[in-house]
Scaffold this motif. Structure first.
Motif, mmCIF file in Angstrom:
data_model
loop_
_atom_site.group_PDB
_atom_site.id
_atom_site.type_symbol
_atom_site.label_atom_id
_atom_site.label_comp_id
_atom_site.label_asym_id
_atom_site.label_seq_id
_atom_site.Cartn_x
_atom_site.Cartn_y
_atom_site.Cartn_z
ATOM 1 N N UNK A 1 50.374 36.113 31.825
ATOM 2 C CA UNK A 1 49.112 35.464 31.458
ATOM 3 C C UNK A 1 49.356 34.251 30.580
ATOM 4 N N UNK A 2 50.253 34.396 29.603
ATOM 5 C CA UNK A 2 50.590 33.264 28.723
ATOM 6 C C UNK A 2 51.238 32.135 29.520
ATOM 7 N N UNK A 3 52.172 32.490 30.422
ATOM 8 C CA UNK A 3 52.851 31.474 31.231
ATOM 9 C C UNK A 3 51.872 30.704 32.118
ATOM 10 N N UNK A 4 50.904 31.405 32.688
ATOM 11 C CA UNK A 4 49.972 30.771 33.624
ATOM 12 C C UNK A 4 48.772 30.120 32.947
ATOM 13 N N UNK B 1 44.266 40.781 38.039
ATOM 14 C CA UNK B 1 43.094 40.637 37.163
ATOM 15 C C UNK B 1 43.560 40.715 35.711
ATOM 16 N N UNK B 2 44.476 41.649 35.413
ATOM 17 C CA UNK B 2 45.023 41.753 34.060
ATOM 18 C C UNK B 2 45.732 40.482 33.631
ATOM 19 N N UNK B 3 46.493 39.864 34.543
ATOM 20 C CA UNK B 3 47.169 38.599 34.236
ATOM 21 C C UNK B 3 46.131 37.514 33.942
ATOM 22 N N UNK B 4 45.090 37.436 34.783
ATOM 23 C CA UNK B 4 44.024 36.448 34.555
ATOM 24 C C UNK B 4 43.366 36.656 33.199
ATOM 25 N N UNK B 5 43.023 37.902 32.871
ATOM 26 C CA UNK B 5 42.365 38.175 31.589
ATOM 27 C C UNK B 5 43.263 37.799 30.415
ATOM 28 N N UNK B 6 44.553 37.997 30.556
ATOM 29 C CA UNK B 6 45.485 37.608 29.496
ATOM 30 C C UNK B 6 45.635 36.100 29.392
ATOM 31 N N UNK B 7 45.576 35.398 30.538
ATOM 32 C CA UNK B 7 45.604 33.929 30.511
ATOM 33 C C UNK B 7 44.358 33.393 29.808
ATOM 34 N N UNK B 8 43.215 33.996 30.113
ATOM 35 C CA UNK B 8 41.961 33.602 29.458
ATOM 36 C C UNK B 8 42.043 33.859 27.951
ATOM 37 N N UNK B 9 42.556 35.033 27.576
ATOM 38 C CA UNK B 9 42.679 35.377 26.145
ATOM 39 C C UNK B 9 43.540 34.356 25.418
ATOM 40 N N UNK C 1 43.967 31.164 26.251
ATOM 41 C CA UNK C 1 43.225 29.902 26.131
ATOM 42 C C UNK C 1 42.102 29.992 25.108
ATOM 43 N N UNK C 2 41.502 31.162 25.000
ATOM 44 C CA UNK C 2 40.406 31.321 24.036
ATOM 45 C C UNK C 2 40.913 31.210 22.601
ATOM 46 N N UNK C 3 42.186 31.511 22.380
ATOM 47 C CA UNK C 3 42.778 31.364 21.033
ATOM 48 C C UNK C 3 42.727 29.911 20.577
ATOM 49 N N UNK C 4 42.801 28.985 21.552
ATOM 50 C CA UNK C 4 42.766 27.561 21.205
ATOM 51 C C UNK C 4 41.359 26.986 21.282
#
Length: 199
Positions: free
Chosen positions: A72-75, A151-159, A161-164
């Protein structure tokens, strides 16, 4: 390298959808004409298996929670780019003995209502964009969502981005089941479609 085009056989024609090309075309045209556009373009969608998109295919297998976070972080930087669209191909609950999944909450009424309640509980958690809540939901109910790891990877990518400070929301737009299960011999597959919008 060969320029030969390989076509996949329509193995479900006549059962899951019409075997008639003209009838299928008319159905698709009718459904597409009813589609409503959103104000902003979607950055990601979750949709049932029908078509394959092969721009940059990413096959996600069975991942641990830590790997979902890592990928998620990578993507996330690609999800942040408005020129990209992530397509998560996933059906929802596969219910029945042939799927080896027969969760049933009798308080919801008939089996198909229990399946709908289970799916919509998961859909609500996805809409919250909270990867840990989704993981906990899966651990508790073991819902047979085939795209649970992407879906888990997507949710982690969103999380990530939301940090920033990037604001996003996810909304499911439609839900259906292949059939209404009423007894233990029945089976069904659930379908849900939704979109991630960046504000």
């Amino acid at each position: 390298m060969s320029n030969r085009v390989v076509c996949r056989e329509a193995s479900h024609a006549g059962s899951w959808y019409s075997a008639s090309g003209s009838q299928l075309n008319a159905q698709l045209e009718g459904w597409l004409s009813q589609a409503q556009s959103t104000i902003r373009p979607a950055r990601a969608i979750i949709a049932p298996h029908k078509d394959e998109f092969s721009i940059v295919p990413v096959l996600v297998g069975a991942l641990s929670e830590s790997k979902e976070q890592e990928y998620g972080k990578l993507l996330s930087k690609y999800l942040a780019d408005p020129s990209n669209l992530f397509i998560i191909s996933s059906d929802f609950c596969h219910w029945g003995q042939r799927f080896r999944y027969t969760y049933y909450d009798e308080s919801q009424g008939e089996i198909y209502r229990s399946i709908e309640h289970l799916d919509k509980m998961g859909m609500g958690i996805i809409e919250q964009l909270d990867p840990m809540s989704f993981t906990n939901y899966l651990k508790k109910y073991h819902n047979t969502i085939c795209g649970r790891h992407p879906i888990g990877v997507l949710l982690n990518a969103v999380a990530e981005l939301r940090k920033s400070g990037i604001e996003m929301n996810f909304s499911f737009l439609n839900y259906a089941q292949s059939s209404e299960c009423r007894n233990w011999q029945d089976s069904s597959v659930s379908y849900a479609a939704g979109a991630l919008i960046v504000h």
